[in-house]
Design a protein around this motif. Structure first.
Motif, PDB file in Angstrom:
ATOM      1  N   MET A   1       2.179   9.533  55.549  1.00  0.00           N
ATOM      2  CA  MET A   1       0.886   9.462  54.859  1.00  0.00           C
ATOM      3  C   MET A   1       0.883  10.340  53.616  1.00  0.00           C
ATOM      4  SD  MET A   1      -1.928   7.904  54.928  1.00  0.00           S
ATOM      5  CE  MET A   1      -3.287   7.996  53.781  1.00  0.00           C
ATOM      6  N   ALA A   2       1.511  11.509  53.707  1.00  0.00           N
ATOM      7  CA  ALA A   2       1.595  12.376  52.527  1.00  0.00           C
ATOM      8  C   ALA A   2       2.376  11.697  51.415  1.00  0.00           C
ATOM      9  CB  ALA A   2       2.235  13.706  52.910  1.00  0.00           C
ATOM     10  N   GLN A   3       3.454  11.021  51.772  1.00  0.00           N
ATOM     11  CA  GLN A   3       4.222  10.289  50.760  1.00  0.00           C
ATOM     12  C   GLN A   3       3.407   9.132  50.185  1.00  0.00           C
ATOM     13  OE1 GLN A   3       7.662   9.205  53.044  1.00  0.00           O
ATOM     14  NE2 GLN A   3       8.679  11.199  52.806  1.00  0.00           N
ATOM     15  N   SER A   4       2.623   8.493  51.032  1.00  0.00           N
ATOM     16  CA  SER A   4       1.783   7.401  50.552  1.00  0.00           C
ATOM     17  C   SER A   4       0.740   7.902  49.558  1.00  0.00           C
ATOM     18  CB  SER A   4       1.089   6.713  51.738  1.00  0.00           C
ATOM     19  OG  SER A   4       0.187   5.719  51.299  1.00  0.00           O
ATOM     20  N   ILE A   5       0.170   9.083  49.841  1.00  0.00           N
ATOM     21  CA  ILE A   5      -0.806   9.670  48.910  1.00  0.00           C
ATOM     22  C   ILE A   5      -0.147   9.952  47.577  1.00  0.00           C
ATOM     23  CG2 ILE A   5      -2.196  11.722  48.461  1.00  0.00           C
ATOM     24  CD1 ILE A   5      -3.578   9.937  50.363  1.00  0.00           C
ATOM     25  N   GLU A   6       1.076  10.437  47.610  1.00  0.00           N
ATOM     26  CA  GLU A   6       1.779  10.718  46.362  1.00  0.00           C
ATOM     27  C   GLU A   6       1.999   9.445  45.567  1.00  0.00           C
ATOM     28  OE1 GLU A   6       5.314  12.634  47.587  1.00  0.00           O
ATOM     29  OE2 GLU A   6       4.326  14.495  48.243  1.00  0.00           O
ATOM     30  N   ARG A   7       2.360   8.348  46.244  1.00  0.00           N
ATOM     31  CA  ARG A   7       2.528   7.072  45.530  1.00  0.00           C
ATOM     32  C   ARG A   7       1.207   6.590  44.956  1.00  0.00           C
ATOM     33  NH1 ARG A   7       5.447   5.771  50.186  1.00  0.00           N
ATOM     34  NH2 ARG A   7       3.744   4.406  50.860  1.00  0.00           N
ATOM     35  N   ARG A   8       0.140   6.753  45.714  1.00  0.00           N
ATOM     36  CA  ARG A   8      -1.162   6.315  45.206  1.00  0.00           C
ATOM     37  C   ARG A   8      -1.605   7.160  44.019  1.00  0.00           C
ATOM     38  NH1 ARG A   8      -4.443   3.185  48.866  1.00  0.00           N
ATOM     39  NH2 ARG A   8      -3.290   2.631  50.747  1.00  0.00           N
ATOM     40  N   MET A   9      -1.243   8.444  44.011  1.00  0.00           N
ATOM     41  CA  MET A   9      -1.578   9.284  42.859  1.00  0.00           C
ATOM     42  C   MET A   9      -0.838   8.813  41.618  1.00  0.00           C
ATOM     43  SD  MET A   9      -1.550  12.994  44.757  1.00  0.00           S
ATOM     44  CE  MET A   9      -1.458  13.847  43.197  1.00  0.00           C
ATOM     45  N   VAL A  10       0.419   8.429  41.807  1.00  0.00           N
ATOM     46  CA  VAL A  10       1.190   7.910  40.676  1.00  0.00           C
ATOM     47  C   VAL A  10       0.558   6.625  40.142  1.00  0.00           C
ATOM     48  CG1 VAL A  10       3.422   6.978  39.980  1.00  0.00           C
ATOM     49  CG2 VAL A  10       3.314   9.009  41.462  1.00  0.00           C
ATOM     50  N   ASN A  11       0.094   5.792  41.064  1.00  0.00           N
ATOM     51  CA  ASN A  11      -0.545   4.528  40.670  1.00  0.00           C
ATOM     52  C   ASN A  11      -2.022   4.693  40.328  1.00  0.00           C
ATOM     53  OD1 ASN A  11       1.882   3.235  41.220  1.00  0.00           O
ATOM     54  ND2 ASN A  11       1.311   2.863  43.367  1.00  0.00           N
ATOM     55  N   ARG A  12      -2.494   5.954  40.363  1.00  0.00           N
ATOM     56  CA  ARG A  12      -3.881   6.278  40.026  1.00  0.00           C
ATOM     57  C   ARG A  12      -4.885   5.580  40.946  1.00  0.00           C
ATOM     58  NH1 ARG A  12      -4.032   6.454  33.368  1.00  0.00           N
ATOM     59  NH2 ARG A  12      -2.377   8.032  33.154  1.00  0.00           N
TER      60      ARG A  12
ATOM     61  N   VAL B   1      -5.725   7.244  43.671  1.00  0.00           N
ATOM     62  CA  VAL B   1      -6.377   8.407  44.262  1.00  0.00           C
ATOM     63  C   VAL B   1      -6.568   9.437  43.171  1.00  0.00           C
ATOM     64  CG1 VAL B   1      -6.185  10.237  45.970  1.00  0.00           C
ATOM     65  CG2 VAL B   1      -5.327   7.955  46.505  1.00  0.00           C
ATOM     66  N   ARG B   2      -7.785   9.986  43.096  1.00  0.00           N
ATOM     67  CA  ARG B   2      -8.071  10.974  42.062  1.00  0.00           C
ATOM     68  C   ARG B   2      -7.758  12.398  42.527  1.00  0.00           C
ATOM     69  NH1 ARG B   2     -12.284   7.323  41.794  1.00  0.00           N
ATOM     70  NH2 ARG B   2     -13.504   8.556  43.267  1.00  0.00           N
ATOM     71  N   ALA B   3      -7.456  12.560  43.817  1.00  0.00           N
ATOM     72  CA  ALA B   3      -7.205  13.902  44.339  1.00  0.00           C
ATOM     73  C   ALA B   3      -5.813  14.392  43.951  1.00  0.00           C
ATOM     74  CB  ALA B   3      -7.368  13.906  45.854  1.00  0.00           C
ATOM     75  N   GLU B   4      -5.570  15.659  44.238  1.00  0.00           N
ATOM     76  CA  GLU B   4      -4.273  16.246  43.933  1.00  0.00           C
ATOM     77  C   GLU B   4      -3.389  16.337  45.165  1.00  0.00           C
ATOM     78  OE1 GLU B   4      -5.076  19.959  42.161  1.00  0.00           O
ATOM     79  OE2 GLU B   4      -5.974  19.127  40.344  1.00  0.00           O
ATOM     80  N   GLY B   5      -3.669  15.606  46.183  1.00  0.00           N
ATOM     81  CA  GLY B   5      -2.879  15.621  47.407  1.00  0.00           C
ATOM     82  C   GLY B   5      -3.758  15.273  48.585  1.00  0.00           C
ATOM     83  N   MET B   6      -3.219  15.506  49.792  1.00  0.00           N
ATOM     84  CA  MET B   6      -3.982  15.210  50.997  1.00  0.00           C
ATOM     85  C   MET B   6      -5.170  16.157  51.109  1.00  0.00           C
ATOM     86  SD  MET B   6      -1.140  14.359  53.928  1.00  0.00           S
ATOM     87  CE  MET B   6      -2.454  13.861  55.048  1.00  0.00           C
TER      88      MET B   6
ATOM     89  N   VAL C   1       2.069  20.377  55.328  1.00  0.00           N
ATOM     90  CA  VAL C   1       2.888  19.167  55.377  1.00  0.00           C
ATOM     91  C   VAL C   1       4.333  19.512  55.042  1.00  0.00           C
ATOM     92  CG1 VAL C   1       3.234  16.876  54.398  1.00  0.00           C
ATOM     93  CG2 VAL C   1       0.920  17.713  54.827  1.00  0.00           C
ATOM     94  N   GLU C   2       4.516  20.381  54.060  1.00  0.00           N
ATOM     95  CA  GLU C   2       5.877  20.814  53.730  1.00  0.00           C
ATOM     96  C   GLU C   2       6.500  21.573  54.895  1.00  0.00           C
ATOM     97  OE1 GLU C   2       7.696  20.029  51.171  1.00  0.00           O
ATOM     98  OE2 GLU C   2       6.041  18.762  50.427  1.00  0.00           O
TER      99      GLU C   2
ATOM    100  N   LYS D   1      -3.609  21.010  62.679  1.00  0.00           N
ATOM    101  CA  LYS D   1      -2.444  21.892  62.524  1.00  0.00           C
ATOM    102  C   LYS D   1      -1.856  22.277  63.875  1.00  0.00           C
ATOM    103  CE  LYS D   1      -3.968  24.221  58.273  1.00  0.00           C
ATOM    104  NZ  LYS D   1      -4.329  25.543  57.721  1.00  0.00           N
ATOM    105  N   LEU D   2      -2.727  22.669  64.796  1.00  0.00           N
ATOM    106  CA  LEU D   2      -2.254  23.137  66.091  1.00  0.00           C
ATOM    107  C   LEU D   2      -1.561  22.029  66.875  1.00  0.00           C
ATOM    108  CD1 LEU D   2      -5.287  25.356  67.137  1.00  0.00           C
ATOM    109  CD2 LEU D   2      -3.023  26.139  66.439  1.00  0.00           C
ATOM    110  N   ASN D   3      -2.001  20.809  66.723  1.00  0.00           N
ATOM    111  CA  ASN D   3      -1.430  19.702  67.496  1.00  0.00           C
ATOM    112  C   ASN D   3      -0.186  19.108  66.847  1.00  0.00           C
ATOM    113  OD1 ASN D   3      -3.255  18.822  69.907  1.00  0.00           O
ATOM    114  ND2 ASN D   3      -4.673  19.361  68.265  1.00  0.00           N
TER     115      ASN D   3
END
Length: 1651
Positions: free
Chosen positions: A1605-1616, A1618-1623, A1631-1632, A1580-1582
């Motif tokens: 990378m955050a957008q990539s995680i979202e695409r992977r969640m859509v494609n299942r 990644v089982r997580a709910e985000g980064m 990230v926002e 966060k600090l960097n």
């Protein structure tokens, strides 16, 4: 301008050992008469010297004597000494050398190869023997069957040149001259001559020979005057003094002699010392540790007689080897060689074959050496006596025959090799340092311009101190010999210290080619080192050289350099103005690039640089890729922007590449600002087409993560190397920009639709990258990789190894794969109580004294405290099982008792307490089982008995009368006490060997030591007892010692049928002695122990001979045994029954080869017989019943069970001994194992029909012997339940047994007035003990309170009618209930049940001396049933035991699975019923032990009973689950410091500050890790963009990578995917925040552009 450099003087150079030897008297008279040899090692990086005199060898490094050896007592002079490399004898990784197929010899590489292990050693040769001192510590002495003339190291081992015999040097009978090779075909009888050269490749190998193979002529022989002067892995060189020639050979090694390809050590040469004698060169790895004092030679026993003024370096083992046939082999070999004058060479190994290539005329060959001139070309330098050096350029490539490509004769007074600036990546320069005829010193190579070395008295000065020679090379150090006789040690300091500069030079080497680069390197060195250290800095020299490469093809011009208001014009003069400009102090100026260009112009005027114009594109691309690679390392990123990027900007400007100029301006603006001044001149004579897109590693990685569009390949450094370049250049190019290669590979996986986070982690493991390596990446570049790691943390694949699990932070799972059980006791170190007053001091002393009776080990205490953390039951049982302190007895004396009666009553109470104390050790041994680790240098303490009693309320101290404590009465109590002490020693303790056992042996054998031996044997520690010590113990005829040792050895060798132990046991069993043997004076108890020992030793073997003997001993009639002094009592026959059962345990249905013995029928007969004809009523019955029970154990054979079952009529029941009824019920149920249930209904079902009315003992109101059969059958059924459910913790079985125990305790407490009632009560009390022990077996190790309360009541009994056996049963019960402090339970395997039956045999002794029915020593066989299955969770960081909720699925007998929820530490059910164990906690990562499908998990758990757990750290979930007590950090000063500094960072939460505080505190577990790994807070600090003044191009690229990378995680969640709910590595809200900040920056820039 001539190229020249200066050197650094190191002072006068003389042998250190000479003065020291004279002053200390080390050198002898013979040493003073003969000039010693003084050798340096030319291929080492240190000044390593050998000083060799006739009686002494001294080894020194950097002027410090490391070791010396004297050989005066051997009576032979030292002929030669040298260092060499030998195959490592020990199985450990040794230095591995990689052949430099394109260079002189080999160089050590960073990697280690298991197939080749070489160890360096010093070889010292005398006339008839040799000594090999290996660095690993071992010493080998070899016999030499011939006289050695010279010795020198080979690539592996040594080569020995044999001294010619007198008959070989006789004048020719016809020609009057010495015999020469072509004249000896017939003089020696037509046979071949002795070999001239021998090889020794290992201290343990035989000698081999060097053979000469001529093309088309087969094998031939060397001439008598041929001498070898150089050898490496590919070529060799010999000289012949008679013919005045040197011959070049191709060297071929069999695969068994020297490692092929990449495993050969450096070349070796013979050398000449400064003293004029011959000296031998040696090879040495570039291994710093061998020179740093960590590993030096150790002397063997043979050397301890020698004088030495230096202490031996300890810590290494020394071995002494006298090899190669001291005796017959040597005699035969010498007889062949020296008596007959011929030798069949076919019997010797051909370990080195030489094939001649070319011969050259040269006289008086000096020191021969070789350097690597260019790829595949080796320059062999042969100095001659005519002040010339013959330089042979030999082409050497693997798989091809070497050949001479060129030769040159260099005039020189001396020449030595020098290696400069070498590293493990292969970048280095080798030159020949030549002293010219006029005294000038220069660095020479056939393919590069010479570099002059500036000397104070050099060429043409005519001074008396001019350089006349050179010697003793060592890396970049040499010794200059001057005309005055002075020897000056110098160092050519032209090495590159900067890694960045070294990388730039390596890049230029790859793209320019070796030929052009040699000139570039020479220019660089001269610029850097000119003027005696007043030259340019390393980076400035590189900058000027690169400018020279680009400007070499241009016309000379003037460059103006501006400094403030001063304008300087560089004209075509000698460049003095520019030189003066460089000498100005102060920091670098903004017009630094102009200075580079100006200096380059000046240098080119003096000496143009040609041949580079066609490579400018490659040079720019190479430096660009290097700069991009540096951006991937935060350590080098600043250097890339500050040093290399401005230079690239200038180069792109000269080429006119506009896109590249713009790219560098954007990048460099961060460092230099808008005031950067460049030379705007564009090259006119050279036109290079601009490369389209500028390769950007940041841009490529962003595109890979975004996954939009086609992703092109990122340019590789290997692509820049032209195809015509040699293999080495291509290989070297592959080693450059490795960070880029790795990042590209990792991000390619992220870009691939098929790529998973698991693939990323696997790739990281393949590259050997750790989190510390990732922390050196730019913060944004590391986020996608850290995210991949975080995504894999929750549920990593089962097949992952230790490295992958370590990387993802799952050290708990890593310990399942690669266990590490060290540091438990240290981690659980107890805190010392704070002593405040006298009472506390006394309590602490008492606690320390009582530790020997409790759980002394710190780690054991930590586990048991967690097991019983809710109350003080553990302290209570420790007190109950303690014998070293006085006990308190409360006695209310009636008023009518006089003083004498009171004293008598107190003495009687003290006596009963003493009897009880004698039974306590049997329970204490179980309680403290395997809980201590002895100090091997101290005798193991055995707790003493305290015979004092303190009577309350009168506070009278009463001591038991000594007449009561007779030796006979105390014997077995002391025996059990010794056994209990030994059983407390941990099974994993190392060092319990013969020496330690004898160290603990008393001067005279005691009963206590006898028990100690039994305990050691039960723990398996007697396996290390030497046989002759066992005989010493047994020959003393000490009965108790014989019992303990025989049983201990039998258990240690359980089921092995060991021949030695069999002989020891057989001598002590009369039944095993041959017929007619002399009667031995053996006690019956010793023979009983011998029988039981045979059963244990032959456990499960079904050995026929032992089966026959045991069967016979059970039923043999005393009237016909023929031995008047021996009676086979019930205990002896019982031991035979146990032995027979152990030998055939559970094999009733498969008695292999024993069916003809009719074992079952005979045992049933013995069981039913009441008299054997000699008045021994029923002696055979217990042994027969036990044997039947064990042989048919768990077979469910109804026929045998029916024959063993109790009678079903009242009359037959009344005619059978009650204890026999108990045994028969027990035997029947052991056979019908699966039918046993733990319910009261099942117990009732065991009663015959005639007794069913008494089911449940509900009608028992009075004591009568008529009910003894009822009591015995119920007790037998309860005992069966106890064995069937042993260690299970089954609550139904426990409740049933407690119910009957309460009934029996009620009956035993009834008043008995008549003899019949007393008999009944006594029997009931015995059965009460049986049921109590049965209940304990079910709850073994659990510390169950309900059972413990009843046992405490039984312990409190001190009446006269309570016998010794009742006390033993009660205390054994307490021990089993808390077995090993709760860490052990009982198993129900066949061996465990048999052992429990022997240990808890339901007929207990009536007195301490009673062994009639059962040998008391067998009470300790419970050890074989102990099952370590306490699940201990440990924090993987602190190694401390912790509390952990776990889920335990249990496979029931009906096939169903029941999931138990437990809190560990806890006891597991029997492991065969537990398929797995998994953690169930939000605080720790989920961990799973696979006990069914993973044998390694089961093996590791059985070894340590540990499941490692790791706390969730640096995760969102972990921060949400912080404990309230951690809020104490907020009051610390470090918290306040962080809070003050981070007050303007709204995105930093208290959890983030807490993390920073924890990782800043050295006392916290995460401190060390926090120093080298990135955390969520540091990310966060960097990444935050709040401070606009700190926003840079690289920071924006990092933020862009994180958002992508955050957008990539979202695409992977859509494609299942990644089982997580985000980064996971960054919060979604942060990230926002970054996205919002980037948007605001964009808005601001647009507004500025509009203005």
């Amino acid at each position: 301008m001539p190229q020249s450099i200066a050197y650094k003087t190191l002072g006068d150079h003389k042998p250190l050992a000479w003065d020291h030897g004279i002053n200390s008297g080390l050198l002898t008279a013979r040493d003073n008469e003969i000039t010693p040899r003084w050798i340096t090692q030319p291929t080492t990086d240190v000044d390593e010297e050998l000083f060799i005199s006739p009686t002494t060898v001294v080894w020194s490094i950097h002027g410090e004597i490391k070791r010396f050896w004297t050989y005066e007592e051997e009576g032979e002079d030292v002929i030669d000494a040298c260092f060499a490399w030998f195959p490592s004898i020990e199985e450990e990784e040794a230095p591995v050398f990689e052949t430099n197929s394109t260079g002189a010899g080999g160089r050590r590489r960073g990697e280690k190869k298991k197939e080749t292990k070489l160890e360096r050693g010093l070889v010292v040769l005398l006339k008839s023997i040799g000594f090999i001192y290996l660095l690993g510590g071992s010493t080998h002495i070899i016999h030499i069957p011939f006289e050695v003339k010279h010795a020198f190291p080979a690539p592996v081992g040594i080569i020995l040149e044999r001294k010619l015999g007198a008959h070989e040097l006789q004048p020719h009978p016809k020609k009057g001259s010495t015999l020469w090779p072509d004249e000896t075909e017939t003089e020696l009888g037509g046979g071949g001559r002795f070999p001239k050269f021998f090889t020794l490749t290992s201290p343990l190998n035989e000698f081999g020979i060097v053979t000469l193979t001529a093309a088309g002529q087969g094998e031939s022989e060397f001439g008598l005057e041929d001498e070898m002067v150089y050898i490496d892995a590919a070529i060799a060189l010999t000289r012949n003094q008679r013919t005045g020639t040197v011959t070049l050979f191709r060297a071929t090694y069999p695969s068994s002699t020297i490692p092929s390809g990449s495993a050969r050590p450096p070349p070796t040469t013979t050398t000449t010392t400064a003293a004029g004698g011959r000296r031998r060169g040696d090879t040495h790895s570039r291994r710093k540790s061998s020179m740093g004092g960590a590993s030096f030679f150790l002397e063997s026993e043979h050397q301890h007689r020698r004088r030495s003024s230096f202490a031996d370096i300890g810590g290494l083992s020394s071995s002494f080897t006298l090899d190669r046939g001291m005796g017959t082999q040597i005699a035969e070999f010498e007889a062949k060689m020296f008596a007959t004058g011929s030798l069949d060479t076919e019997t010797l190994l051909r370990e080195l074959e030489l094939a001649p290539l070319e011969t050259f005329p040269i006289s008086e060959v000096g020191e021969v050496f070789a350097i690597q001139a260019r790829s595949g070309v080796r320059v062999v330098c042969v100095p001659s006596g005519e002040e010339k050096v013959l330089c042979l350029m030999v082409k050497v490539e693997q798989g091809f025959v070497p050949f001479v490509v060129d030769m040159e004769m260099v005039e020189a007074r001396g020449a030595v090799p020098i290696r400069i600036d070498g590293d493990e990546e292969g970048f280095g320069v080798e030159r020949v340092l030549v002293v010219g005829m006029g005294g000038e010193v220069r660095l020479w190579s056939p393919y590069s311009p010479p570099i002059r070395i500036q000397t104070p008295h050099g060429e043409g000065e005519g001074e008396g101190d001019a350089v006349v020679g050179v010697s003793h090379p060592a890396g970049d150090r040499v010794t200059l010999r001057r005309a005055s006789g002075k020897a000056e040690r110098i160092r050519i300091e032209i090495g590159t210290k900067s890694d960045a500069v070294r990388a730039c030079l390596g890049a230029l080497d790859c793209v320019l080619g070796r030929e052009v680069w040699e000139g570039v390197w020479g220019r660089y060195i001269c610029l850097k080192e000119e003027g005696g250290g007043l030259g340019l800095g390393e980076w400035d020299a590189v900058g000027v050289v690169v400018c020279m490469v680009f400007m070499g093809g241009e016309e000379r011009r003037h460059i103006e350099v501006e400094e403030g208001e001063v304008r300087m014009e560089v004209d075509g003069g000698d460049g003095d103005g520019v030189r003066a400009w460089y000498e100005m102090p102060g920091p670098l100026r903004r017009d630094r690039l102009l200075r580079f260009a100006a200096r380059a112009e000046a240098e080119l005027r003096d000496e143009p640089m040609e041949g580079c114009s066609h490579l400018l594109k490659e040079v720019l691309l190479a430096l660009h890729l290097l700069a991009e690679d540096w951006k991937l390392d935060i350590i080098y990123a600043d250097e890339a922007a500050r040093l290399l990027t401005p230079l690239l900007l200038q180069l792109a400007t000269w080429l006119g590449w506009s896109k590249w100029v713009e790219y560098y301006m954007d990048t460099d603006g961060e460092m230099e600002g808008p005031g950067l001044v460049v030379d705007g001149y564009r090259l006119r004579n050279t036109r290079v087409e601009e490369v389209g897109e500028v390769p950007s590693i940041y841009g490529w990685c962003v595109g890979a993560v975004e996954g939009t569009g086609a992703l092109g390949a990122y340019p590789s450094f290997r692509d820049l190397v032209r195809r015509e370049r040699d293999t080495k250049a291509i290989v070297a190019a592959g080693k450059l920009c490795q960070k880029t290669q790795r990042v590209v590979k990792l991000y390619s996986i992220l870009a691939s639709p098929e790529g998973t986070f698991e693939d990323v982690v696997k790739c990281l493991v393949e590259y050997g990258m750790t989190k510390a390596d990732l922390s050196r990446l730019p913060v944004g570049m590391s986020v996608p990789l850290l995210e991949a790691i975080a995504q894999c943390q929750v549920n990593p694949p089962k097949e992952w190894g230790a490295e992958a699990l370590e990387l993802i932070g799952r050290k708990d799972l890593r310990n399942l794969v690669k266990p590490d059980y060290t540091g438990f006791a240290h981690a659980a170190k107890e805190k010392e109580p704070e002593v405040r007053d006298i009472k506390t001091i006394v309590q602490s002393i008492n606690e320390a004294e009582s530790k020997e009776e409790g759980l002394a080990e710190v780690d054991t205490n930590a586990v048991t405290r967690l097991l019983f953390r809710e109350d003080r039951r553990l302290q209570e049982v420790t007190k109950l099982l303690r014998t070293s302190k006085p006990l308190i007895v409360i006695m209310d004396n009636p008023p009518e008792m006089n003083e004498h009666d009171v004293m008598q009553a107190q003495q009687n109470a003290a006596r009963q307490i003493a009897v009880r104390s004698l039974a306590v050790p049997t329970g204490r041994g179980i309680y403290t089982f395997s809980s201590k680790k002895p100090v091997l240098t101290e005798k193991f303490p055995i707790p003493a008995f305290n015979w004092s009693v303190k009577v309350k309320p009168s506070n009278t101290a009463v001591t038991v009368d000594k007449t009561f404590l007779t030796e006979e009465r105390l014997a077995w109590g002391l025996f059990h006490n010794g056994a209990a002490a030994a059983l407390s020693i941990s099974r994993e303790t190392e060092g319990i060997n013969t020496s330690w056992i004898v160290f603990n042996k008393p001067t005279e054998l005691t009963v206590r030591h006898a028990g100690f031996l039994l305990g050691l044997g039960l723990n398996g520690h007697l396996k290390d007892l030497a046989t002759w010590h066992a005989f010493n113990y047994l020959t003393s005829k000490h009965t108790m010692t014989s019992i303990g040792l025989l049983l201990g050895l039998a258990v240690s060798y359980l089921g092995t049928m060991d021949a030695t132990v069999t002989r020891l046991l057989s001598v002590h069993v009369l039944a095993l002695l041959p017929a007619g043997s002399t009667e031995l004076n053996l006690s019956p108890l010793t023979q009983t122990a011998g029988l039981m020992g045979i059963g244990l030793l032959y456990h499960g073997t079904q050995q026929r001979r032992m089966t026959e003997v045991m069967l016979a001993e059970i039923g043999k009639s005393e009237a016909h045994h023929g031995l008047a002094n021996f009676t086979r009592d019930e205990g002896y026959r019982l031991a035979a029954g146990f032995a027979l059962g152990f030998i055939n345990l559970g094999q009733g249905r498969d008695l292999k080869g024993l069916k003809d013995l009719r074992i079952t029928d005979k045992l049933i007969t013995y069981m039913a017989s009441l008299d054997d004809g000699a008045g021994c009523i029923g002696f055979s019955t217990p042994g027969a019943v036990v044997a039947l029970a064990l042989i048919w154990l768990k077979t469910s054979d109804a026929n045998v069970a029916a024959k063993v079952d109790v009678p079903d009529t009242q009359s037959l029941l009344d005619s059978t001994r009650p204890d026999f009824l108990l045994l028969r019920v027990m035997a029947k149920n052991l056979i019908l194992w699966d039918s046993v249930r733990g319910s009261m209904e099942w117990v009732d079902a065991q009663l015959p029909a005639c007794l069913m009315k008494h089911a449940g003992l509900r009608r028992a109101r009075v004591l009568t012997t008529d009910d003894l059969s009822l009591y015995s059958i119920i007790a037998g059924a309860c005992f069966s339940i106890g064995l069937r459910y042993a260690g299970s913790g089954n609550e139904e079985a426990r409740d049933t047994l407690i119910y009957y125990l309460d009934r029996y305790m009620q009956l035993a407490s009834m008043a008995a007035t008549t003899h019949d009632q007393k008999m009944c009560r006594t029997t009931v009390r015995n059965f009460q003990d049986v049921i109590a022990v049965s209940a304990v077996c079910v709850m073994a190790g659990t510390g169950d309170l309900d059972v413990m309360r009843r046992l405490r009541r039984l312990h409190s009994r001190a009446d006269e009618d309570v016998v010794y056996g009742s006390h033993m049963a009660a205390h054994m019960g307490l021990g089993i209930l808390f077995m090993g402090g709760g860490r052990y339970s009982l198993s129900t395997s066949n061996l465990a049940i048999a052992s429990l039956l022997a240990a808890l045999y339901p007929i207990w002794p009536n007195a301490p001396t009673d062994n009639t029915c059962h040998l008391q020593a067998l009470r300790h066989l419970w050890v074989l049933a102990a099952d370590a299955r306490c699940l201990v969770p440990r924090d993987v960081d602190t190694r401390q035991p912790t509390v952990l909720p776990v889920r335990i699925p249990v496979q029931r007998g009906d096939g169903t699975v029941e999931v138990l929820q437990r809190t560990a530490p806890c006891l597991l059910p029997e492991l065969q019923t537990v398929p797995e164990v998994s953690s169930d906690s939000n605080e720790f990562w989920s961990t799973r032990l696979d006990l069914r499908d993973n044998p390694e998990h089961l093996k590791n758990f059985q070894k340590s009973q540990t499941i490692f757990v790791a706390k969730k750290q640096d995760t969102l979930e972990a921060k949400a689950n912080l404990r309230p007590e951690e809020d104490e950090m907020e009051s610390s000063w470090i918290w306040q410091q962080f809070e003050e500094k981070l007050k303007d960072c709204p995105f930093i939460t208290k959890s983030d500050i807490r993390e920073l505080v924890r990782k800043s505190d050295p006392s916290k577990p995460g401190y060390a890790k926090g120093l080298f790994e990135r955390s969520m807070t540091s990310l966060k600090l960097n990444l935050d963009l709040s401070d606009l003044d700190k926003i840079t191009t690289s920071r924006l690229w990092n933020v862009k990578l994180v958002i992508a990378m955050a957008q990539s995680i979202e695409r992977r969640m859509v494609n299942r995917q990644v089982r997580a709910e985000g980064m996971k590595c960054l919060p979604e809200e942060f990230v926002e925040r970054l996205r919002l900040q980037v948007w605001r920056i964009g808005e601001r820039l647009e507004a500025e552009m509009e203005e």
